[in-house]
Design a protein around this motif. Sequence first.
Motif, PDB file in Angstrom:
ATOM      1  N   ALA A 167      42.160  33.296  47.214  1.00 55.12           N
ATOM      2  CA  ALA A 167      43.514  32.860  47.557  1.00 55.12           C
ATOM      3  C   ALA A 167      44.174  33.898  48.449  1.00 55.12           C
ATOM      4  O   ALA A 167      43.976  35.100  48.267  1.00 55.12           O
ATOM      5  CB  ALA A 167      44.341  32.667  46.284  1.00 55.12           C
ATOM      6  N   VAL A 168      44.928  33.414  49.416  1.00 54.68           N
ATOM      7  CA  VAL A 168      45.709  34.289  50.283  1.00 54.68           C
ATOM      8  C   VAL A 168      47.130  33.739  50.354  1.00 54.68           C
ATOM      9  O   VAL A 168      47.354  32.542  50.234  1.00 54.68           O
ATOM     10  CB  VAL A 168      45.112  34.410  51.708  1.00 54.68           C
ATOM     11  CG1 VAL A 168      43.761  35.088  51.670  1.00 54.68           C
ATOM     12  CG2 VAL A 168      45.018  33.080  52.391  1.00 54.68           C
ATOM     13  N   CYS A 169      48.061  34.627  50.522  1.00 52.40           N
ATOM     14  CA  CYS A 169      49.463  34.256  50.694  1.00 52.40           C
ATOM     15  C   CYS A 169      49.860  34.720  52.092  1.00 52.40           C
ATOM     16  O   CYS A 169      49.663  35.882  52.447  1.00 52.40           O
ATOM     17  CB  CYS A 169      50.307  34.940  49.616  1.00 52.40           C
ATOM     18  SG  CYS A 169      52.036  34.445  49.595  1.00 52.40           S
ATOM     19  N   LEU A 229      34.280  40.054  49.216  1.00 47.66           N
ATOM     20  CA  LEU A 229      35.069  38.977  49.782  1.00 47.66           C
ATOM     21  C   LEU A 229      36.510  39.389  50.008  1.00 47.66           C
ATOM     22  O   LEU A 229      37.096  39.093  51.039  1.00 47.66           O
ATOM     23  CB  LEU A 229      35.021  37.743  48.885  1.00 47.66           C
ATOM     24  CG  LEU A 229      33.700  36.992  48.918  1.00 47.66           C
ATOM     25  CD1 LEU A 229      33.679  35.936  47.826  1.00 47.66           C
ATOM     26  CD2 LEU A 229      33.472  36.355  50.267  1.00 47.66           C
ATOM     27  N   VAL A 230      37.085  40.071  49.029  1.00 50.58           N
ATOM     28  CA  VAL A 230      38.482  40.482  49.181  1.00 50.58           C
ATOM     29  C   VAL A 230      38.634  41.371  50.402  1.00 50.58           C
ATOM     30  O   VAL A 230      39.512  41.157  51.238  1.00 50.58           O
ATOM     31  CB  VAL A 230      38.986  41.190  47.903  1.00 50.58           C
ATOM     32  CG1 VAL A 230      40.336  41.839  48.145  1.00 50.58           C
ATOM     33  CG2 VAL A 230      39.075  40.197  46.750  1.00 50.58           C
ATOM     34  N   ILE A 231      37.756  42.367  50.547  1.00 50.62           N
ATOM     35  CA  ILE A 231      37.837  43.280  51.692  1.00 50.62           C
ATOM     36  C   ILE A 231      37.519  42.541  52.983  1.00 50.62           C
ATOM     37  O   ILE A 231      38.257  42.605  53.965  1.00 50.62           O
ATOM     38  CB  ILE A 231      36.872  44.464  51.494  1.00 50.62           C
ATOM     39  CG1 ILE A 231      37.327  45.305  50.312  1.00 50.62           C
ATOM     40  CG2 ILE A 231      36.782  45.314  52.762  1.00 50.62           C
ATOM     41  CD1 ILE A 231      36.286  46.292  49.813  1.00 50.62           C
ATOM     42  N   GLY A 232      36.407  41.785  52.989  1.00 44.78           N
ATOM     43  CA  GLY A 232      35.963  41.096  54.197  1.00 44.78           C
ATOM     44  C   GLY A 232      36.918  40.027  54.661  1.00 44.78           C
ATOM     45  O   GLY A 232      37.227  39.925  55.848  1.00 44.78           O
ATOM     46  N   LEU A 270      38.448  35.121  42.555  1.00 45.16           N
ATOM     47  CA  LEU A 270      37.965  35.045  41.179  1.00 45.16           C
ATOM     48  C   LEU A 270      36.757  34.133  41.137  1.00 45.16           C
ATOM     49  O   LEU A 270      36.615  33.228  41.954  1.00 45.16           O
ATOM     50  CB  LEU A 270      39.061  34.593  40.208  1.00 45.16           C
ATOM     51  CG  LEU A 270      39.704  33.235  40.375  1.00 45.16           C
ATOM     52  CD1 LEU A 270      39.024  32.231  39.458  1.00 45.16           C
ATOM     53  CD2 LEU A 270      41.167  33.335  39.998  1.00 45.16           C
ATOM     54  N   SER A 271      35.849  34.425  40.203  1.00 48.33           N
ATOM     55  CA  SER A 271      34.627  33.661  40.046  1.00 48.33           C
ATOM     56  C   SER A 271      34.671  32.957  38.700  1.00 48.33           C
ATOM     57  O   SER A 271      35.225  33.491  37.731  1.00 48.33           O
ATOM     58  CB  SER A 271      33.426  34.609  40.121  1.00 48.33           C
ATOM     59  OG  SER A 271      32.226  33.905  39.892  1.00 48.33           O
ATOM     60  N   ILE A 321      45.908  27.735  32.008  1.00 51.02           N
ATOM     61  CA  ILE A 321      46.610  28.325  33.154  1.00 51.02           C
ATOM     62  C   ILE A 321      46.140  29.772  33.282  1.00 51.02           C
ATOM     63  O   ILE A 321      46.298  30.573  32.349  1.00 51.02           O
ATOM     64  CB  ILE A 321      48.150  28.287  32.980  1.00 51.02           C
ATOM     65  CG1 ILE A 321      48.636  26.867  32.650  1.00 51.02           C
ATOM     66  CG2 ILE A 321      48.835  28.862  34.228  1.00 51.02           C
ATOM     67  CD1 ILE A 321      48.394  25.836  33.721  1.00 51.02           C
ATOM     68  N   PHE A 322      45.550  30.105  34.416  1.00 51.84           N
ATOM     69  CA  PHE A 322      45.093  31.472  34.667  1.00 51.84           C
ATOM     70  C   PHE A 322      46.293  32.412  34.756  1.00 51.84           C
ATOM     71  O   PHE A 322      47.391  31.979  35.124  1.00 51.84           O
ATOM     72  CB  PHE A 322      44.313  31.547  35.985  1.00 51.84           C
ATOM     73  CG  PHE A 322      42.927  30.986  35.910  1.00 51.84           C
ATOM     74  CD1 PHE A 322      41.855  31.786  35.572  1.00 51.84           C
ATOM     75  CD2 PHE A 322      42.700  29.647  36.166  1.00 51.84           C
ATOM     76  CE1 PHE A 322      40.574  31.272  35.499  1.00 51.84           C
ATOM     77  CE2 PHE A 322      41.427  29.117  36.096  1.00 51.84           C
ATOM     78  CZ  PHE A 322      40.355  29.931  35.758  1.00 51.84           C
TER      79      PHE A 322
END
Length: 162
Positions: free
Chosen positions: A52-54, A97-100, A120-121, A138-139
């Motif tokens: 997810a990105v904001c 993934l977060v960094i890339g 998240l996986s 709800i996460f």
Amino acid sequence: MAESGTPAWGFHTPVYENVDDGDRRPKSGDENLRLFGYTGPKNIDSSVLITAVCMENDLGDVSDTTEAVRTALTAVTKAGASAGGVAGWIVAGVSVLVIGVTYLIDLIGADDLIGSSIALSLTEAEADSRTNSVNPYIFPPLHFDGGDDDGIYDVYLKLEKK
């Protein structure tokens, strides 16, 4: 799917305008964006990875930005899968993934990223475990902190067993 190079799916919410401290978007309910099982319930046959990105919406077209994120996610996931196979991308993939994805979005996105991307996986066993006692589950909030100037936002994901 990551190992075979299947492109990532990309979704976005509507653009929210005039959001102030304490505001909720949508004002009630949820956006009902299906991230998995698009046409109905589906078994999780292998790990599902959600990133997810904001983003601010200043200059870019929301669909173009979503496509840039999807393209970045596909490229980074494919590279991670080829480097370490299924086990490799599940174990190391989230941090890569977060960094890339954050790096690639900065290069190709017309709008500003708020905070960092969050990944998240989820496996079928984890989904079953979470929804066995509480359905829907709800996460914990995905927290995007852009600081005072760019805002601080929480995003909630709902896992529902049908």
